[in-house]
Design a protein around this motif. Sequence first.
Motif, short mmCIF file in Angstrom:
data_model
loop_
_atom_site.label_atom_id
_atom_site.label_comp_id
_atom_site.label_asym_id
_atom_site.label_seq_id
_atom_site.Cartn_x
_atom_site.Cartn_y
_atom_site.Cartn_z
N LYS A 1 8.20 -1.38 -1.39
CA LYS A 1 8.51 -2.82 -1.43
C LYS A 1 7.65 -3.51 -2.48
O LYS A 1 6.41 -3.40 -2.46
N ALA A 2 8.29 -4.21 -3.41
CA ALA A 2 7.58 -5.02 -4.41
C ALA A 2 7.25 -6.36 -3.78
O ALA A 2 8.13 -7.04 -3.25
N ASN B 1 5.57 3.28 1.77
CA ASN B 1 6.09 3.43 3.13
C ASN B 1 4.98 3.52 4.18
O ASN B 1 5.24 3.35 5.38
N SER B 2 3.75 3.78 3.73
CA SER B 2 2.59 3.80 4.63
C SER B 2 1.83 2.48 4.61
O SER B 2 0.71 2.39 5.11
N ASN B 3 2.44 1.47 3.98
CA ASN B 3 1.88 0.13 3.87
C ASN B 3 0.61 0.08 3.01
O ASN B 3 -0.21 -0.83 3.15
N PHE C 1 -0.73 3.17 -9.39
CA PHE C 1 -2.19 3.18 -9.31
C PHE C 1 -2.63 2.57 -7.98
O PHE C 1 -2.29 1.42 -7.67
N TYR C 2 -3.37 3.36 -7.19
CA TYR C 2 -3.83 2.92 -5.88
C TYR C 2 -5.28 2.43 -5.91
O TYR C 2 -6.03 2.74 -6.82
N ARG C 3 -5.66 1.69 -4.88
CA ARG C 3 -7.04 1.31 -4.57
C ARG C 3 -7.71 0.43 -5.62
O ARG C 3 -8.92 0.41 -5.74
N MET C 4 -6.94 -0.30 -6.39
CA MET C 4 -7.54 -1.22 -7.36
C MET C 4 -8.09 -2.44 -6.63
O MET C 4 -7.48 -2.96 -5.71
#
Length: 277
Positions: A2-3, A17-19, A48-51
Amino acid sequence: MKAIKKINNNVAICRDNSNRELIAFGKGIGFPPMPYQITDLASISMTFYRMDKSYYKLLEEIPEEIFETAAIIVKKAQMTLNCNLNPNLLPGLADHINFAIKRMKKFKEMKMLFSYDVEQLYPLETSLGRYAVKLVQKNLLIKLPESEITNIAMHFVNAKEENTSEATFLETEQLIAEITEIIEKMFNTVINRKGFNYNRFVMHLRYYLKRIEEKKQFIDEVGVLFGVMKEENSEIHNCAVIIGSVIDKKLNSQITKDEILYLMIHISRILKNNIEA
């Protein structure tokens, strides 16, 4: 996926999907009204995750083409370096490239000292810096100076600090603060900690401390130059020796004449910058 917020037409803040929140790249994914469900995941080229969320505003201010070029460089680094990279490498690098381009257009080129030492100690990171400079020229039609290879390489070196413990990181920060105070007291000045020369000095200290850890201090013969600088700048020499002694005491090391010379040059630049400011 989801954007939930647009950064630009091709970049959006999303939730998987894992929020989990992430930054996603894909042609046109930032164009539809937010929020919306991205059904075609093949349209997403990079994630890119965890920014850190504090960087989101910065990303909105950086021109789209610079941000996207920086993302390609970071993706290349992730595939090249066999380690975890700090998730904030992307905004930091994009901001650096944006500033370097502005500096090229409005001000004179600022070179980094002794780029050869970075190339010797960090060949992979230097190759990535060279790749980045070439990609900027290809994508943005801006030819950055060769010294930017070193500047960008150090972003990758510093991004690997995520692998160090929090205690080690805090010890390094405290040591740098102590060294800065020594310079201020000896020369009765207040150092501009946001200045370019100070940041370059801190960068030098960081990878000097890394060289100590890896037992890779410089041992080239610099006797003539060292002697000249010592004679012409005895106070700066004394300051560098004191700083070296503080570092040696804390890290059980032995500073070389080369390292004292490099400290002298950086201290001289900081003091000159403060006088001219």
